[in-house]
Design an enzyme around this catalytic site. Structure first.
Site, PDB file in Angstrom:
ATOM      1  N   LYS A  39     -25.615 114.884 120.926  1.00  0.00           N
ATOM      2  CA  LYS A  39     -24.444 115.167 119.546  1.00  0.00           C
ATOM      3  C   LYS A  39     -23.198 114.255 119.760  1.00  0.00           C
ATOM      4  O   LYS A  39     -22.865 113.729 118.802  1.00  0.00           O
ATOM      5  CB  LYS A  39     -24.335 116.580 119.719  1.00  0.00           C
ATOM      6  CG  LYS A  39     -25.062 117.640 119.622  1.00  0.00           C
ATOM      7  CD  LYS A  39     -25.540 117.472 117.845  1.00  0.00           C
ATOM      8  CE  LYS A  39     -26.593 118.721 117.882  1.00  0.00           C
ATOM      9  NZ  LYS A  39     -27.000 118.681 116.598  1.00  0.00           N
ATOM     10  N   ALA A  80     -18.755 119.256 108.047  1.00  0.00           N
ATOM     11  CA  ALA A  80     -19.816 120.311 108.624  1.00  0.00           C
ATOM     12  C   ALA A  80     -20.387 121.305 107.996  1.00  0.00           C
ATOM     13  O   ALA A  80     -19.741 121.982 106.932  1.00  0.00           O
ATOM     14  CB  ALA A  80     -19.098 120.899 109.870  1.00  0.00           C
ATOM     15  N   LYS A 162     -23.986 124.873  98.704  1.00  0.00           N
ATOM     16  CA  LYS A 162     -22.949 123.920  98.616  1.00  0.00           C
ATOM     17  C   LYS A 162     -22.309 124.222  97.326  1.00  0.00           C
ATOM     18  O   LYS A 162     -21.195 124.050  97.112  1.00  0.00           O
ATOM     19  CB  LYS A 162     -23.790 122.726  98.417  1.00  0.00           C
ATOM     20  CG  LYS A 162     -24.524 122.119  99.546  1.00  0.00           C
ATOM     21  CD  LYS A 162     -23.345 121.985 100.678  1.00  0.00           C
ATOM     22  CE  LYS A 162     -22.418 120.383 100.600  1.00  0.00           C
ATOM     23  NZ  LYS A 162     -21.825 120.632 101.821  1.00  0.00           N
ATOM     24  N   PRO A 185     -22.116 113.457  96.876  1.00  0.00           N
ATOM     25  CA  PRO A 185     -22.944 112.627  97.090  1.00  0.00           C
ATOM     26  C   PRO A 185     -24.235 113.148  96.765  1.00  0.00           C
ATOM     27  O   PRO A 185     -24.677 114.334  96.927  1.00  0.00           O
ATOM     28  CB  PRO A 185     -23.102 111.990  98.768  1.00  0.00           C
ATOM     29  CG  PRO A 185     -21.977 113.110  99.351  1.00  0.00           C
ATOM     30  CD  PRO A 185     -21.524 114.231  98.398  1.00  0.00           C
ATOM     31  N   VAL A 188     -28.597 111.208 100.775  1.00  0.00           N
ATOM     32  CA  VAL A 188     -28.107 109.857 101.613  1.00  0.00           C
ATOM     33  C   VAL A 188     -29.241 109.286 102.282  1.00  0.00           C
ATOM     34  O   VAL A 188     -29.943 109.815 103.156  1.00  0.00           O
ATOM     35  CB  VAL A 188     -26.882 110.399 102.519  1.00  0.00           C
ATOM     36  CG1 VAL A 188     -26.167 109.171 103.172  1.00  0.00           C
ATOM     37  CG2 VAL A 188     -25.790 111.143 101.484  1.00  0.00           C
ATOM     38  N   SER A 200     -32.098 114.533 104.901  1.00  0.00           N
ATOM     39  CA  SER A 200     -32.488 113.431 103.684  1.00  0.00           C
ATOM     40  C   SER A 200     -33.243 112.402 104.215  1.00  0.00           C
ATOM     41  O   SER A 200     -34.139 111.733 103.522  1.00  0.00           O
ATOM     42  CB  SER A 200     -31.224 112.874 103.140  1.00  0.00           C
ATOM     43  OG  SER A 200     -30.221 112.283 104.019  1.00  0.00           O
ATOM     44  N   PHE A 218     -34.377 113.144  92.542  1.00  0.00           N
ATOM     45  CA  PHE A 218     -32.737 113.238  93.079  1.00  0.00           C
ATOM     46  C   PHE A 218     -31.750 111.918  92.928  1.00  0.00           C
ATOM     47  O   PHE A 218     -32.583 110.811  92.669  1.00  0.00           O
ATOM     48  CB  PHE A 218     -33.015 113.355  94.613  1.00  0.00           C
ATOM     49  CG  PHE A 218     -33.377 114.832  95.024  1.00  0.00           C
ATOM     50  CD1 PHE A 218     -32.878 115.889  94.621  1.00  0.00           C
ATOM     51  CD2 PHE A 218     -34.455 115.069  95.881  1.00  0.00           C
ATOM     52  CE1 PHE A 218     -33.298 117.235  94.984  1.00  0.00           C
ATOM     53  CE2 PHE A 218     -34.829 116.193  96.224  1.00  0.00           C
ATOM     54  CZ  PHE A 218     -34.272 117.332  95.726  1.00  0.00           C
ATOM     55  N   VAL A 249     -30.541 107.759  90.114  1.00  0.00           N
ATOM     56  CA  VAL A 249     -31.402 109.222  90.252  1.00  0.00           C
ATOM     57  C   VAL A 249     -32.715 108.560  89.972  1.00  0.00           C
ATOM     58  O   VAL A 249     -33.276 107.882  89.082  1.00  0.00           O
ATOM     59  CB  VAL A 249     -31.176 109.902  89.040  1.00  0.00           C
ATOM     60  CG1 VAL A 249     -32.122 111.362  89.372  1.00  0.00           C
ATOM     61  CG2 VAL A 249     -29.599 110.561  89.228  1.00  0.00           C
TER      62      VAL A 249
HETATM   63  P1  NDP Z   1     -26.258 116.337 109.494  1.00  0.00           P
HETATM   64  O1  NDP Z   1     -27.386 117.367 109.413  1.00  0.00           O
HETATM   65  O2  NDP Z   1     -26.504 115.155 110.099  1.00  0.00           O
HETATM   66  O3  NDP Z   1     -25.147 117.141 110.060  1.00  0.00           O
HETATM   67  C1  NDP Z   1     -24.694 118.427 109.893  1.00  0.00           C
HETATM   68  C2  NDP Z   1     -23.339 119.065 110.692  1.00  0.00           C
HETATM   69  O4  NDP Z   1     -22.920 119.885 110.357  1.00  0.00           O
HETATM   70  C3  NDP Z   1     -23.434 118.585 112.022  1.00  0.00           C
HETATM   71  O5  NDP Z   1     -22.624 117.834 112.567  1.00  0.00           O
HETATM   72  C4  NDP Z   1     -23.642 120.305 112.531  1.00  0.00           C
HETATM   73  O6  NDP Z   1     -23.067 120.291 113.677  1.00  0.00           O
HETATM   74  C5  NDP Z   1     -22.687 120.724 111.568  1.00  0.00           C
HETATM   75  N1  NDP Z   1     -22.764 122.257 111.568  1.00  0.00           N
HETATM   76  C6  NDP Z   1     -24.012 122.910 110.961  1.00  0.00           C
HETATM   77  N2  NDP Z   1     -23.922 124.087 111.145  1.00  0.00           N
HETATM   78  C7  NDP Z   1     -22.810 124.200 111.895  1.00  0.00           C
HETATM   79  C8  NDP Z   1     -21.874 125.300 112.411  1.00  0.00           C
HETATM   80  N3  NDP Z   1     -22.437 126.686 112.240  1.00  0.00           N
HETATM   81  N4  NDP Z   1     -20.881 125.248 112.977  1.00  0.00           N
HETATM   82  C9  NDP Z   1     -20.476 123.890 113.229  1.00  0.00           C
HETATM   83  N5  NDP Z   1     -21.151 122.852 112.654  1.00  0.00           N
HETATM   84  C10 NDP Z   1     -22.128 122.890 112.002  1.00  0.00           C
HETATM   85  O7  NDP Z   1     -25.799 116.332 108.077  1.00  0.00           O
HETATM   86  P2  NDP Z   1     -25.302 115.259 106.869  1.00  0.00           P
HETATM   87  O8  NDP Z   1     -24.578 114.221 107.477  1.00  0.00           O
HETATM   88  O9  NDP Z   1     -26.726 114.917 106.274  1.00  0.00           O
HETATM   89  O10 NDP Z   1     -24.380 116.079 105.930  1.00  0.00           O
HETATM   90  C11 NDP Z   1     -23.109 116.222 106.331  1.00  0.00           C
HETATM   91  C12 NDP Z   1     -22.235 116.902 105.003  1.00  0.00           C
HETATM   92  O11 NDP Z   1     -22.766 116.298 103.872  1.00  0.00           O
HETATM   93  C13 NDP Z   1     -22.921 118.246 104.573  1.00  0.00           C
HETATM   94  O12 NDP Z   1     -21.693 119.091 104.086  1.00  0.00           O
HETATM   95  C14 NDP Z   1     -23.934 118.098 103.554  1.00  0.00           C
HETATM   96  O13 NDP Z   1     -23.994 119.237 102.841  1.00  0.00           O
HETATM   97  C15 NDP Z   1     -23.323 117.090 103.040  1.00  0.00           C
HETATM   98  N6  NDP Z   1     -24.122 116.181 101.939  1.00  0.00           N
HETATM   99  C16 NDP Z   1     -25.191 115.669 102.457  1.00  0.00           C
HETATM  100  C17 NDP Z   1     -26.119 115.073 101.834  1.00  0.00           C
HETATM  101  C18 NDP Z   1     -27.482 114.238 102.712  1.00  0.00           C
HETATM  102  O14 NDP Z   1     -28.353 113.890 101.879  1.00  0.00           O
HETATM  103  N7  NDP Z   1     -27.631 114.161 103.875  1.00  0.00           N
HETATM  104  C19 NDP Z   1     -26.123 114.748 100.514  1.00  0.00           C
HETATM  105  C20 NDP Z   1     -24.852 115.401  99.994  1.00  0.00           C
HETATM  106  C21 NDP Z   1     -24.073 116.121 100.755  1.00  0.00           C
HETATM  107  P3  NDP Z   1     -23.817 120.201 115.090  1.00  0.00           P
HETATM  108  O15 NDP Z   1     -24.036 118.588 115.555  1.00  0.00           O
HETATM  109  O16 NDP Z   1     -23.083 121.233 116.169  1.00  0.00           O
HETATM  110  O17 NDP Z   1     -25.227 120.994 114.941  1.00  0.00           O
END
Ligand code: NDP
Length: 317
Positions: A39, A80, A162, A185, A188, A200, A218, A249
């Site tokens: 991590k 997060a 979301k 977004p 991604v 994603s 998407f 999209v």
């Molecule tokens: P990742 O799955 O790579 O990361 C998710 C993050 O959320 C991790 O850092 C994880 O922490 C944290 N997290 C999850 N549950 C908890 C919890 N209970 N307490 C603390 N931390 C937590 O996600 P992405 O980078 O893909 O996405 C990041 C953000 O972007 C999110 O809000 C997502 O909804 C949004 N998003 C993502 C898209 C995508 O396609 N990827 C598209 C649009 C929006 P830990 O490392 O501790 O597990």
């Protein structure tokens, strides 16, 4: 200039942390388990991390968990949130951490007078499922808001999480006079900094591995563009409201075509299984994002960078 990024280990957050360090910020970032090298080691190796990156332990579901990370920061980037499309218990696995977690982070911001602006990572999941028809001519923009009822009806639990989280965030910041911007977004793509594959990129990997092509359309966008948009929205005093971020999209079958064109040796099916008509594409406005200074990376390039990374790591051949 001290800022906080929640969920720093994630796909998008890792790039935000990298770019913030490159711009000279002192960055605090929260992770659930700071002693898990999967991590955090990629973060510790970023340029400037030794001097200006500070890790904090915090969990979205623990009241007050973010207080110490946020206290004294000028900006907070709240990324997060669990990203999983298939879950056993939507309430516990997605909705509670998304909604309660967001309110938890915003409560810490409300307690800290140093916080000037919050940038919240929402999603097009909170934009496009409004119930209005979507066809290739329809242009979705920041005035659209997904309906929780429709997300529930379609059993799109991540989208519901979301939508509810963004809604709760706007209510909270309006009542507490906090300056917040949301970045919304699409899916991604791009190079991962962290060792674990996020949802994603897994979607792309499934297509590469020849799994059935889902009948889904998407929006897609590059991870570096998403990270930059967060920082530009934070730094630009006149930025406000929501910013949709989607290069294009496409239907999943078009993603398959892009992959086949780039990598003719991959065995990728050329159409979805079954006879159901393909879900329609639509457009998402780029105007607001461009006004921030975002120049969208072409999707073909983002897909290529994703695949090249997966090849480098021997995840695909
Ligand atoms: P990742 O799955 O790579 O990361 C998710 C993050 O959320 C991790 O850092 C994880 O922490 C944290 N997290 C999850 N549950 C908890 C919890 N209970 N307490 C603390 N931390 C937590 O996600 P992405 O980078 O893909 O996405 C990041 C953000 O972007 C999110 O809000 C997502 O909804 C949004 N998003 C993502 C898209 C995508 O396609 N990827 C598209 C649009 C929006 P830990 O490392 O501790 O597990």
């Amino acid at each position: 200039k001290v800022v906080c990024v929640t969920g720093g280990s994630g796909f998008i957050a890792s790039w935000i942390v990298k770019f913030l360090l490159e711009r000279g910020y002192t960055v605090r970032t929260t992770v659930r388990n700071p002693s898990n090298p999967k991590k955090v080691s990629h973060l510790a190796n970023l340029e400037g991390a030794k001097e200006r990156l500070h890790l904090f332990k915090a969990d979205l579901l623990e009241e007050g968990s973010f207080d110490s990370a946020v206290e004294g920061c000028e900006g907070v980037f709240h990324t997060a949130s669990p990203v999983r499309f298939v879950v056993k218990d939507p309430q516990a696995d997605l909705i509670d951490p998304a909604v309660k977690g967001t309110l938890n982070v915003l409560k810490s911001c409300a307690k800290s007078p140093s916080v000037k602006r919050v940038v919240f990572t929402s999603s097009t999941a909170a934009v496009v499922y409004s119930g209005k028809p979507k066809t290739p001519e329809v242009l979705v923009d920041e005035t659209w808001f997904s309906s929780a009822d429709i997300c529930r009806e379609l059993k799109m639990w991540y989208h519901l999480s979301k939508t509810l989280a963004e809604n709760a965030a706007w209510n909270f910041v309006n009542e507490n006079n906090i300056d917040m911007i949301t970045i919304n977004p699409g899916m991604v793509a791009g190079k991962l900094l962290q060792p674990e594959i996020n949802e994603s990129v897994e979607y792309i990997l499934n297509v590469i591995n020849g799994k059935p092509i889902p009948n889904q359309a998407f929006g897609w966008v590059d991870v570096k563009d998403v990270a930059k948009a967060h920082i530009l929205a934070y730094e630009n005093a006149s930025a406000s409201g929501r910013y949709c971020l989607t290069e294009r999209v496409i239907h999943a079958s078009e993603l398959a075509r892009i992959l086949r064109d780039l990598y003719p040796t991959f065995h990728i099916p050329d159409k979805c299984e079954g006879d159901a008509p393909y879900v329609s594409t639509y457009q998402i406005s780029k105007e607001k994002a461009k006004s921030l200074g975002i120049e969208f990376t072409p999707l073909e390039l983002s897909v290529r960078e994703t695949v090249e990374h997966l090849r480098e790591k021997n995840i695909v051949n």
